[in-house]
Design a protein around this motif. Sequence first.
Motif, PDB file in Angstrom:
ATOM      1  N   LEU A 285       0.809  -1.215   0.000  1.00 42.57           N
ATOM      2  CA  LEU A 285       0.000   0.000   0.000  1.00 42.57           C
ATOM      3  C   LEU A 285       0.846   1.270   0.000  1.00 42.57           C
ATOM      4  CD1 LEU A 285      -2.957   0.875  -0.036  1.00 42.57           C
ATOM      5  CD2 LEU A 285      -2.886   1.006   2.455  1.00 42.57           C
ATOM      6  N   TYR A 286       2.013   1.210   0.624  1.00 40.73           N
ATOM      7  CA  TYR A 286       2.847   2.406   0.714  1.00 40.73           C
ATOM      8  C   TYR A 286       3.947   2.436  -0.355  1.00 40.73           C
ATOM      9  CZ  TYR A 286       0.830   4.721   4.741  1.00 40.73           C
ATOM     10  OH  TYR A 286      -0.012   5.421   5.562  1.00 40.73           O
ATOM     11  N   THR A 287       3.775   1.649  -1.399  1.00 41.44           N
ATOM     12  CA  THR A 287       4.745   1.647  -2.490  1.00 41.44           C
ATOM     13  C   THR A 287       4.960   3.027  -3.103  1.00 41.44           C
ATOM     14  OG1 THR A 287       4.303  -0.669  -3.012  1.00 41.44           O
ATOM     15  CG2 THR A 287       5.309   0.661  -4.741  1.00 41.44           C
ATOM     16  N   PRO A 288       3.902   3.827  -3.367  1.00 43.98           N
ATOM     17  CA  PRO A 288       4.157   5.160  -3.943  1.00 43.98           C
ATOM     18  C   PRO A 288       5.067   6.010  -3.067  1.00 43.98           C
ATOM     19  CG  PRO A 288       1.825   4.610  -4.093  1.00 43.98           C
ATOM     20  CD  PRO A 288       2.452   3.566  -3.224  1.00 43.98           C
ATOM     21  N   TYR A 289       4.880   5.949  -1.758  1.00 42.20           N
ATOM     22  CA  TYR A 289       5.696   6.749  -0.860  1.00 42.20           C
ATOM     23  C   TYR A 289       7.091   6.157  -0.691  1.00 42.20           C
ATOM     24  CZ  TYR A 289       1.270   9.016   0.350  1.00 42.20           C
ATOM     25  OH  TYR A 289       0.072   9.694   0.304  1.00 42.20           O
ATOM     26  N   PHE A 290       7.215   4.830  -0.764  1.00 43.90           N
ATOM     27  CA  PHE A 290       8.528   4.193  -0.706  1.00 43.90           C
ATOM     28  C   PHE A 290       9.368   4.608  -1.913  1.00 43.90           C
ATOM     29  CE2 PHE A 290      11.292   0.657  -2.004  1.00 43.90           C
ATOM     30  CZ  PHE A 290      12.068   0.501  -0.863  1.00 43.90           C
ATOM     31  N   LEU A 291       8.755   4.615  -3.082  1.00 42.93           N
ATOM     32  CA  LEU A 291       9.484   5.030  -4.284  1.00 42.93           C
ATOM     33  C   LEU A 291       9.960   6.473  -4.178  1.00 42.93           C
ATOM     34  CD1 LEU A 291       7.187   3.433  -7.035  1.00 42.93           C
ATOM     35  CD2 LEU A 291       9.468   2.663  -6.355  1.00 42.93           C
ATOM     36  N   SER A 292       9.141   7.306  -3.565  1.00 40.13           N
ATOM     37  CA  SER A 292       9.495   8.718  -3.438  1.00 40.13           C
ATOM     38  C   SER A 292      10.466   8.964  -2.292  1.00 40.13           C
ATOM     39  CB  SER A 292       8.223   9.541  -3.229  1.00 40.13           C
ATOM     40  OG  SER A 292       8.531  10.886  -2.964  1.00 40.13           O
ATOM     41  N   ASP A 293      10.143   8.446  -1.102  1.00 41.40           N
ATOM     42  CA  ASP A 293      10.905   8.777   0.101  1.00 41.40           C
ATOM     43  C   ASP A 293      12.221   8.030   0.205  1.00 41.40           C
ATOM     44  OD1 ASP A 293       8.672  10.284   0.673  1.00 41.40           O
ATOM     45  OD2 ASP A 293       7.846   8.869   2.134  1.00 41.40           O
ATOM     46  N   VAL A 294      12.283   6.797  -0.303  1.00 40.32           N
ATOM     47  CA  VAL A 294      13.495   5.976  -0.160  1.00 40.32           C
ATOM     48  C   VAL A 294      14.300   5.928  -1.454  1.00 40.32           C
ATOM     49  CG1 VAL A 294      14.393   3.667   0.373  1.00 40.32           C
ATOM     50  CG2 VAL A 294      12.439   4.572   1.645  1.00 40.32           C
ATOM     51  N   LEU A 295      13.630   5.662  -2.566  1.00 47.32           N
ATOM     52  CA  LEU A 295      14.348   5.510  -3.833  1.00 47.32           C
ATOM     53  C   LEU A 295      14.486   6.819  -4.604  1.00 47.32           C
ATOM     54  CD1 LEU A 295      12.952   2.087  -5.096  1.00 47.32           C
ATOM     55  CD2 LEU A 295      14.917   2.567  -3.629  1.00 47.32           C
ATOM     56  N   GLY A 296      13.795   7.868  -4.178  1.00 51.46           N
ATOM     57  CA  GLY A 296      14.013   9.193  -4.744  1.00 51.46           C
ATOM     58  C   GLY A 296      13.318   9.495  -6.046  1.00 51.46           C
ATOM     59  N   PHE A 297      12.281   8.713  -6.412  1.00 59.30           N
ATOM     60  CA  PHE A 297      11.552   8.983  -7.650  1.00 59.30           C
ATOM     61  C   PHE A 297      10.432   9.983  -7.356  1.00 59.30           C
ATOM     62  CE2 PHE A 297      13.026   4.515  -8.292  1.00 59.30           C
ATOM     63  CZ  PHE A 297      13.981   4.814  -9.257  1.00 59.30           C
ATOM     64  N   LYS A 298      10.576  11.188  -7.854  1.00 60.99           N
ATOM     65  CA  LYS A 298       9.625  12.257  -7.571  1.00 60.99           C
ATOM     66  C   LYS A 298       8.795  12.587  -8.809  1.00 60.99           C
ATOM     67  CE  LYS A 298      11.760  12.981  -3.558  1.00 60.99           C
ATOM     68  NZ  LYS A 298      11.153  12.719  -2.223  1.00 60.99           N
ATOM     69  N   ASN A 299       7.621  13.120  -8.574  1.00 61.66           N
ATOM     70  CA  ASN A 299       6.800  13.662  -9.654  1.00 61.66           C
ATOM     71  C   ASN A 299       7.049  15.158  -9.782  1.00 61.66           C
ATOM     72  OD1 ASN A 299       5.520  11.354 -10.539  1.00 61.66           O
ATOM     73  ND2 ASN A 299       3.754  11.588  -9.194  1.00 61.66           N
ATOM     74  N   THR A 300       7.292  15.619 -10.983  1.00 62.31           N
ATOM     75  CA  THR A 300       7.433  17.042 -11.269  1.00 62.31           C
ATOM     76  C   THR A 300       6.489  17.385 -12.417  1.00 62.31           C
ATOM     77  OG1 THR A 300       9.187  16.771 -12.926  1.00 62.31           O
ATOM     78  CG2 THR A 300       9.870  16.920 -10.605  1.00 62.31           C
ATOM     79  N   PRO A 301       6.246  18.662 -12.662  1.00 61.80           N
ATOM     80  CA  PRO A 301       5.358  19.015 -13.772  1.00 61.80           C
ATOM     81  C   PRO A 301       5.806  18.455 -15.115  1.00 61.80           C
ATOM     82  CG  PRO A 301       5.676  20.902 -12.334  1.00 61.80           C
ATOM     83  CD  PRO A 301       6.615  19.845 -11.846  1.00 61.80           C
TER      84      PRO A 301
END
Length: 426
Positions: free
Chosen positions: A257-273
Motif C-alpha cells: 500500500l505504501y509503495t508510492p511513498y517508498f518510491l518517493s521517500d526511499v528511492l528518490g523517484f519524484k513527480n514534477t510538472p
Amino acid sequence: MSTETSPGPGTTSSSFDAEPTAKVRAPWITGFVVAGLGWQVASQVPSTFTVPQQIKDIDPAGHVADFAWVNTIGTLSILFLGPLFGMLSDRTVSRFGRRRPWIAFGGVAGAGALVFSGTQNSVWGVGLGYLLQTVFVAALAAGMVTIVPDQVPSGQRGIVLGWGGVPQAAALIVGGVLVSLSKGYVGQYAALASLMVFVLLFAWRVGDPQLPRERREPFSFQAYLANYRIQVRQYPDFGWALATRFLMVLGYGLGTLYTPYFLSDVLGFKNTPSDKSNDSHLLIVVAVNSVSTVALVVIAGWLSDRWGRRKPLVAAGSAVMAVAAAMIAVHQTWGMMLAAGAVLGLGYGVYLSVDGALVTQTLPSGADRGRDMGFANLMTIIPFALVPPIAALLIKFAGGYAALFWASAIASVAGAVCINRIRGVR
C-alpha cells in the motif's frame, strides 16, 4: 460479453440453501471475469494511484497522515456495511433475483462516486469521495462475491475463482494505464468509472432466481449485530479461514500500500510538472507484480480442483509472499523492488484463487451465504484500514520502511500457520 440468461445452474427457487451441482459454462465465467475488471479497478486503483497523489498535491507536508485517516475512515465504513449489504441481499425479494439488484446499484452508484472524487480540491473532499466509493463498491461486492457459492459447485470454484483472480491481479496495471493516459483528476476518475459498464452488463445478463416472498426471513437489528459474533466453537473452520484471510491480506497490504511513498521517500523517484517519475516507476512495479500474479492464479485454482486440496497451496502462497517482503526489507534498491514484486506476485497468485474457494467451503449456512460472504469479504478490507496507522507508526518509530516490510513477512507467516487449523477442507 455474453452470459447465461436462465436461472443459475444447479439452483432452483426451492433450494436456495442447497449446494449447486451443475457446472457453470464458459459464457458465465467470461461475464464474471469481465465484470470483475470493472469492480476491481474501482476497488483497488484509487487507493494506489489517484487518492495518494491527489492528497499529496493538496497537502505536500502532511500527506502521509492525511492518507492514513482518509483510507482508514473510508475502509472502516465497510466494517458495518459489508455484512449488512450481504444480509439484505439474502432477503431481497425482486423479480431480478437476490444478487443482481445489488450488483447493478453498486455499479451505477460507484461510478458516480468516482466521478465526484475527481472534482474535489480539499483533503476532506477527497475523503468524502473515497468514503462513497468504498460504500457503493461494498454494495456491488455483496452480490459479486456471493453469486459464486450460489451458482458454482465446490469442485469448480478453484478454476472459476482462478479466472476471477485475473482481473483482481490485473486491475492495478489496467487502472494505472488509464490514469496515465487521462488528463486531470476528473478525467482519471471518469476513465476508471467507465469500466463499470462491464458490471452492469453482467448484472443484466446473468441468471439469478427470484426468492419467494414467503421464504424471506425478517430483518432484525439483533440478527445484524450477531454477524459480528463468530461462533468459533460451532464453526471453527470458518473462523480459521477468516483469520487466515485477514493475516494474508494484512501482510499483502503492509507490503504494497505504501509503495508510492517508498518510491518517493526511499528511492528518490519524484513527480514534477515535466517528469512523472514516481508514477512511471510505480506503474512498472505494478506491471511486474500483476504479470507474475496472473501467471499462476488460474493454474493454482485449476490444480486445487484437480488435486482436491486447498490448504497446502494457500500455505505455500503465504510463504512465498513472506520471502518477497523479507527481500525488500533487507535490501532497498530499485532492482530488488522489482525482484520482490515478481516474487510477491507469484505467492499472491497462488493464494488468490485457492483461498476464495477454500472460504466458500467453510461457510456455516447455505441459506445465509450473502451474510457470511459479506463477513468473509471484510477480511479483505479491514486489513487495508489498519495498514496506514500501523505503517505510520512503524515508519516513524520502528526503523522506517524496513520495519514495515518485516511486519508484512510476519503477517504472511502467521496466515500460513492459521490455515493448518482448518479440519473440514483438505
